[in-house]
Design an enzyme around this catalytic site. Structure first.
Site, PDB file in Angstrom:
ATOM      1  N   ASN A 108       1.250  -1.129  -0.009  1.00  9.28           N
ATOM      2  CA  ASN A 108      -0.359  -0.277  -0.088  1.00  9.28           C
ATOM      3  C   ASN A 108       1.062   1.289   0.594  1.00  9.28           C
ATOM      4  OD1 ASN A 108       0.576  -0.948   2.485  1.00  9.28           O
ATOM      5  ND2 ASN A 108      -1.039   0.731   3.109  1.00  9.28           N
ATOM      6  N   ASP A 181      -9.102   3.257   7.363  1.00  5.91           N
ATOM      7  CA  ASP A 181      -7.020   2.011   6.900  1.00  5.91           C
ATOM      8  C   ASP A 181      -8.260   0.539   7.319  1.00  5.91           C
ATOM      9  OD1 ASP A 181      -5.430   3.161   6.775  1.00  5.91           O
ATOM     10  OD2 ASP A 181      -5.164   3.939   8.513  1.00  5.91           O
TER      11      ASP A 181
END
Length: 410
Positions: A108, A181
């Site tokens: 990520n 998240d």
């Protein structure tokens, strides 16, 4: 995706295979979204090799201790730790050699980082067509989002989470948890599992992507529905009331020693609550018989519920509501959650390790009857398993490792 296992659960009894037994994941994830994705995959039985730069991934920076802070320990238990400088050609080559034996790579980074390192999707699929590359992004691939970076709170701000959190007459507030998240990490794990399932039929991997923005917008379904159904203005923030102002009672009500969440989703819930409160007049009111009617008189309804809850302590009110089968729950502190016996018994919060390596860690919400969650070792020290992984998987010698350390590659 399976390999043989020599271990046994009891003498003479083979240990049960986990769902992802034999799957190898290279974890380039950082902070929460990527590491939570790989945390879920490890909990399903995958071997997760966490690859970090020399300074460690950013979440290690929250502590000066060698084992890093609690957030890192909670999300990275059970992973193998490898330190590798991907900016050096030999470090890049070691990574690509590991890719040849891997099933999944999770990352990520900001857009374009993998390509600049020379390990982008085109390179990876050329050397390992079966590979699944899983990328977490803030906003995903779109011309309007090009160059935009984001983290949990900035994506909360961009997607309406901040504007819909708080009270109508107050400032917007971020969500208490890192909801973006972890929603993104969960969705990314789902995409990995789907890609692995498809690979079983096609023999070919693929690049999957989850944008944090895309993953969190569906959580605003009630709020968006309220806006779409509204005639005229609709409040952005509704406090503790239903986000779409479509359910009433739906609020956090005071009790003598704290607060209690109560909602009445079905007509029976409302009628039973009226009986419990001794308010037959409310039950007989034709306006209050429908959700829309109760919403119209929301202040009156909340006032009646508050007058009742204020007579009791938290435990008593909760027990009365539970006995009446009305959805309710006490508002608990973080300390109470941390020591909750149900979460502890289910393994969602537990302690592992001994001495300086002991830590509180997260379990997995994924409970599978025939695939037990593997026990986890404490989160790795930075680069703790580098030598073991490179010797076992790539056949490097002690001399090779000594040279790579000297050259600052590992």
């Amino acid at each position: 995706m399976k390999n043989s296992r020599a271990s046994v659960a009891q003498e003479g009894t083979p240990a049960p295979d986990t769902a992802l037994d034999g799957v190898v994941v290279l974890d380039l994830g950082q902070v929460y979204a990527g590491p939570y994705c790989t945390h879920l995959l490890r909990s399903l039985g995958a071997t997760v090799i966490k690859i970090e730069p020399f300074g460690g991934e950013p979440i290690r920076w929250r502590s000066t201790g060698e084992t890093s802070g609690q957030a890192f320990l909670m999300l990275n238990a059970g992973k193998k730790g490898v330190r590798l400088d991907l900016k050096k050609s030999e470090g890049r080559q070691i990574f690509l050699d590991l890719v040849r034996q891997a099933d999944v790579v999770v990352e990520n980074f900001a857009p374009g980082v993998l390509d600049r390192l020379g390990i982008g999707w085109e390179v990876l699929r050329e050397i390992r067509p079966e590979l699944v590359l899983a990328s977490g992004r803030a906003y995903g691939r779109h011309p309007a989002a090009e160059g935009l970076r984001g983290m949990d709170v900035t994506v909360q701000a961009m997607t309406g989470i901040v504007s819909t959190t708080g009270f109508p007459d107050g400032a917007p507030v971020k969500a208490g948890g890192a909801v973006v998240d972890f929603a993104a990490g969960t969705h990314l794990a789902s995409a990995v599992l789907a890609a692995l399932f498809q690979r079983e039929r096609t023999g070919v991997g693929q690049h999957v992507e989850v944008a944090m923005q895309d993953a969190i917008v569906p959580t605003l379904t009630s709020n968006l529905a309220g806006l779409l159904e509204a005639e005229g203005d609709f409040p952005e923030r509704t406090g503790n009331r239903h986000g779409g102002l479509a359910v009433c009672p739906y609020n956090i009500y005071p009790v003598q020693d704290g607060w209690l969440a109560i909602l009445c989703l079905r007509p029976k819930h409302w009628l039973d609550l009226c009986t419990l409160m001794g308010r037959s007049d409310l039950a007989a009111d034709p306006v209050l018989a429908t959700p829309a009617g109760r919403v119209q008189k929301m202040d009156d309804v909340d006032g009646a519920v508050t007058a009742w809850t204020s007579r009791f302590d938290k435990d008593t009110a909760f027990r009365l509501l539970q006995d009446a089968d009305i959805p309710a729950a006490p508002v608990r502190s973080l300390r109470e959650v941390l020591h909750d016996p149900v979460l502890r018994d289910r393994g969602m919060i537990t302690e592992i390790g001994e001495g300086a390596r002991s830590s509180t860690v997260l379990g997995s919400p994924l409970q599978m009857g025939a695939s037990p969650v593997p026990d986890a070792a404490p989160a790795p020290l930075l680069g703790e398993d580098t030598a073991a992984v490179l010797q076992e998987r790539l056949g490097l010698t002690d001399q090779d490792l000594t040279r790579l350390r000297r050259d600052g590659v590992i």
